[in-house]
Design a protein around this motif. Structure first.
Motif, PDB file in Angstrom:
ATOM      1  N   PHE A 151       2.660  -2.957  74.495  1.00 27.33           N
ATOM      2  CA  PHE A 151       2.712  -2.190  73.252  1.00 27.33           C
ATOM      3  C   PHE A 151       1.322  -1.901  72.694  1.00 27.33           C
ATOM      4  CE2 PHE A 151       6.880  -4.117  73.569  1.00 27.33           C
ATOM      5  CZ  PHE A 151       7.708  -3.024  73.284  1.00 27.33           C
ATOM      6  N   ARG A 203       6.608  -0.570  78.202  1.00 31.34           N
ATOM      7  CA  ARG A 203       7.285  -0.679  76.905  1.00 31.34           C
ATOM      8  C   ARG A 203       8.755  -0.321  76.998  1.00 31.34           C
ATOM      9  NH1 ARG A 203       3.684   3.125  73.198  1.00 31.34           N
ATOM     10  NH2 ARG A 203       4.203   4.511  74.941  1.00 31.34           N
ATOM     11  N   THR A 204       9.040   0.772  77.690  1.00 31.97           N
ATOM     12  CA  THR A 204      10.422   1.224  77.850  1.00 31.97           C
ATOM     13  C   THR A 204      10.676   1.486  79.329  1.00 31.97           C
ATOM     14  OG1 THR A 204       9.975   3.604  77.695  1.00 31.97           O
ATOM     15  CG2 THR A 204      10.277   2.393  75.608  1.00 31.97           C
ATOM     16  N   VAL A 205      11.927   1.410  79.714  1.00 31.58           N
ATOM     17  CA  VAL A 205      12.257   1.634  81.120  1.00 31.58           C
ATOM     18  C   VAL A 205      11.886   3.047  81.544  1.00 31.58           C
ATOM     19  CG1 VAL A 205      14.648   2.329  80.685  1.00 31.58           C
ATOM     20  CG2 VAL A 205      14.042   1.302  82.876  1.00 31.58           C
ATOM     21  N   ASP A 206      11.914   3.978  80.612  1.00 37.72           N
ATOM     22  CA  ASP A 206      11.563   5.362  80.936  1.00 37.72           C
ATOM     23  C   ASP A 206      10.089   5.469  81.335  1.00 37.72           C
ATOM     24  OD1 ASP A 206      14.175   6.770  79.828  1.00 37.72           O
ATOM     25  OD2 ASP A 206      13.516   5.286  78.357  1.00 37.72           O
ATOM     26  N   GLU A 207       9.227   4.695  80.688  1.00 32.79           N
ATOM     27  CA  GLU A 207       7.813   4.689  81.049  1.00 32.79           C
ATOM     28  C   GLU A 207       7.557   3.912  82.334  1.00 32.79           C
ATOM     29  OE1 GLU A 207       5.798   5.104  76.599  1.00 32.79           O
ATOM     30  OE2 GLU A 207       5.782   3.164  77.600  1.00 32.79           O
ATOM     31  N   ASP A 265      20.401   2.116  82.404  1.00 28.04           N
ATOM     32  CA  ASP A 265      20.842   2.067  81.011  1.00 28.04           C
ATOM     33  C   ASP A 265      20.969   0.646  80.465  1.00 28.04           C
ATOM     34  OD1 ASP A 265      21.055   4.880  80.842  1.00 28.04           O
ATOM     35  OD2 ASP A 265      23.025   4.821  81.801  1.00 28.04           O
ATOM     36  N   ASN A 300      16.267  -4.354  80.105  1.00 29.06           N
ATOM     37  CA  ASN A 300      15.444  -4.754  78.966  1.00 29.06           C
ATOM     38  C   ASN A 300      14.051  -5.111  79.480  1.00 29.06           C
ATOM     39  OD1 ASN A 300      14.243  -5.741  76.674  1.00 29.06           O
ATOM     40  ND2 ASN A 300      15.656  -7.448  76.378  1.00 29.06           N
ATOM     41  N   PRO A 301      13.028  -4.292  79.198  1.00 30.89           N
ATOM     42  CA  PRO A 301      11.672  -4.583  79.680  1.00 30.89           C
ATOM     43  C   PRO A 301      11.104  -5.900  79.156  1.00 30.89           C
ATOM     44  CG  PRO A 301      11.848  -2.299  78.955  1.00 30.89           C
ATOM     45  CD  PRO A 301      13.092  -3.001  78.484  1.00 30.89           C
TER      46      PRO A 301
END
Length: 404
Positions: free
Chosen positions: A398, A135-139, A93, A96-97
Motif C-alpha cells: 500500500f 494491493r488488489t488481485v487485479d493489480e 473473485d 484475499n491479497p
C-alpha cells in the motif's frame, strides 16, 4: 523499476549458468542476462556476489488467498460445494491479497502462483495466475482464466454422497462431467445456428466457459490421485478432445509410460503429507523422479495450504534425494510450471522479455540451508531477509514512493 543484479551465480534455467553474471531489468522487464552486460546510467545496482540468482518460482497448483491461513471459516472460500458444476465460479473473485500465505510464498522464492478452486466438485471453476505481492488481485494479475479445475476420485463423491445426491460414486462423478460437456457441445451447435440465422441467443455462463475448453482455449486441470482415476481423466479428455493437465498424479508413476506417450504434463504433489486417504496411499518422494525419467513434463506443487507454499523448494530437494535429477527439479519449479500453465511469455526463466521476477539466494536453493535473501517482482524489491535480525521483511504494497 530499473535495476541490475550483478556478480552472482546466475541460473537462467533456460540457458547455461553464468558465474559472475548480470541480470538487467528495465521498466519491470528483463532486458539482458549474461557476463558482459552494459549497465545504463541511473540504474540501481544490486550486488549479488557469492549468491545464486534465479527466476522466481512458479506454484502451479494452490489455494493461496482463497483458503486463508489463521482465519478459519471466514477465510475459507475454496469450494462452492452447493453445485457440482461450478465452471462459472472464478478463484479470482475470492482471493484475499492479505492472506499470510503470500508473505510465506515470497520467503520461499515463489513469485507467481496459479490459484485454483478446490476439489469438492466434479467441475470446480476457473483458475487464475497472480503475482504473490500486491494491493488488489487485479493489480497482481498475470493471466485469467488460466484453466478450468475438475476433480475425480474421493473428494467429490464424498461431498455429494454425504448430501445424498449425485454424484456419490466415481461413476456419478464422470457422468456429471460428461453430461455437462455434452450439453456444451449442444449449446455450441445451437449458438452457431442462431448466429448463422442472425437470431438472438441466450448466453449461459457455465457453457460459455466449458466451450473454451472444448475449443482448445482453456486446458482442463484434472485433480486425480489413483491410477484408475488418471485413466478416467485420459478417457474423458480423448472423448471430448480437450487439453488435459494432470494435477496431483499421486499414482502416475504406475502408468508413467502411458502418460508420457500421450504427452500429458503432471503437476505432482503435495509430497510432504501423510497418507490421509486411500487414494494417496502410494504417495512417495520417489514418484517425481520416476515420472521425469519416463519423459513426463513435470511440475511440483505444495497444494498450499496442504503443504505451506514456502516449502515448495524443499519438496524438490527431497525428490532429488530420492532420484529426481537436480536440473529437472529446478525446471519443475520454474520453466515447466510456466509452460504447463501457459505463462511462459511472462515468467519461469531469466531471459529478455520476461517479467523481472528474480530471487537472490544465499546458495544453491536445493540446499536446505539456503534461503531467499532478496525477492524482486517486476524489478521491485518486495522481500528482504535481514541476516542480522534473522527475519524477513515484506514491502508494504500500500506504500508507493510517490505518495506523501
Amino acid at each position: 523499476m530499473n535495476i541490475a543484479i550483478t556478480g552472482g551465480y546466475v541460473v537462467p534455467v533456460d540457458g547455461e549458468p553464468v558465474d559472475g553474471g548480470t541480470v538487467l531489468i528495465q521498466d519491470g522487464k528483463i532486458v539482458a542476462v549474461g557476463a558482459d552486460v552494459d549497465i545504463p546510467d541511473g540504474v540501481q545496482v544490486v550486488d549479488a556476489d557469492g549468491a545464486w540468482v534465479l527466476p522466481g518460482f512458479v506454484e502451479a497448483h494452490g489455494h493461496i488467498g482463497v483458503h486463508e491461513e489463521a482465519e478459519g471459516w471466514a477465510g475459507q472460500d475454496t469450494n462452492e460445494m452447493t453445485d457440482p458444476v461450478g465452471a462459472r465460479m472464478r478463484a479470482l473473485d475470492a482471493i484475499n491479497p492479505a492472506d499470510l500465505g503470500f508473505q510465506d510464498a515470497l520467503s520461499g522464492g515463489v513469485t507467481t502462483a496459479v490459484i485454483k478452486p478446490g476439489s469438492g466438485n466434479p467441475i470446480g471453476g476457473q483458475t487464475v495466475a497472480v503475482k504473490c505481492w500486491g494491493r488488489t488481485v487485479d493489480e497482481m494479475l498475470v493471466k485469467e482464466p488460466v484453466s478450468v479445475k475438475s476433480a475425480l476420485g474421493e473428494n467429490p463423491k464424498r461431498v455429494y454422497g454425504e448430501k445424498g445426491k449425485l454424484p456419490s460414486t466415481r461413476q456419478g462423478v464422470a457422468a456429471v462431467i460428461r453430461d455437462e460437456l455434452t450439453k456444451t457441445q449442444d449449446y455450441l451447435a445451437k449458438k452457431a445456428d442462431a448466429e448463422k440465422e442472425g437470431k438472438p441467443f441466450e448466453r449461459n455462463n457455465t457453457q460459455e466457459v466449458l466451450a473454451k475448453v472444448l475449443q482448445g482455449e482453456l486446458p482442463w486441470c484434472q485433480h486425480a490421485h489413483r491410477a484408475d482415476d488418471i485413466a478416467t481423466a485420459i478417457r474423458l479428455s480423448e472423448e471430448f478432445g480437450y487439453k488435459l493437465i494432470l494435477n496431483h498424479g499421486t499414482e502416475g508413476h504406475l502408468i508413467a509410460d502411458l502418460i508420457a506417450a500421450k504427452g500429458i504434463p503432471v503437476i505432482i504433489g503435495p509430497l510432504f503429507t501423510s497418507r490421509s486417504k486411500v487414494e494417496v496411499r502410494n504417495r512417495g518422494l520417489r514418484n517425481p523422479g520416476i515420472l521425469a525419467r519416463a519423459g513426463v513434463e513435470l511440475a511440483i506443487t505444495t497444494d498450499h495450504p496442504v503443504v505451506p507454499i514456502h516449502f515448495l523448494v524443499h519438496q524438490a530437494t527431497l525428490a532429488v534425494k530420492e532420484g529426481l535429477d537436480p536440473e529437472v527439479a529446478i525446471r519443475s519449479l520454474t520453466v515447466n510450471p510456466a509452460k504447463i500453465m501457459g505463462l511462459q511469455d511472462r515468467v519461469g526463466a531469466l531471459k529478455p522479455g520476461l517479467d523481472g521476477d528474480v530471487v537472490i539466494w544465499s546458495g544453491d536453493p536445493l540446499d536446505v540451508m539456503s534461503r531467499a535473501l532478496h525477492v524482486f517482482i517486476q524489478g521491485r524489491k518486495v522481500y528482504e531477509f535481514d541476516e542480522r535480525k534473522g527475519e524477513g521483511t515484506v514491502a508494504d504494497p500500500f506504500y508507493r514512493e510517490n505518495q506523501n
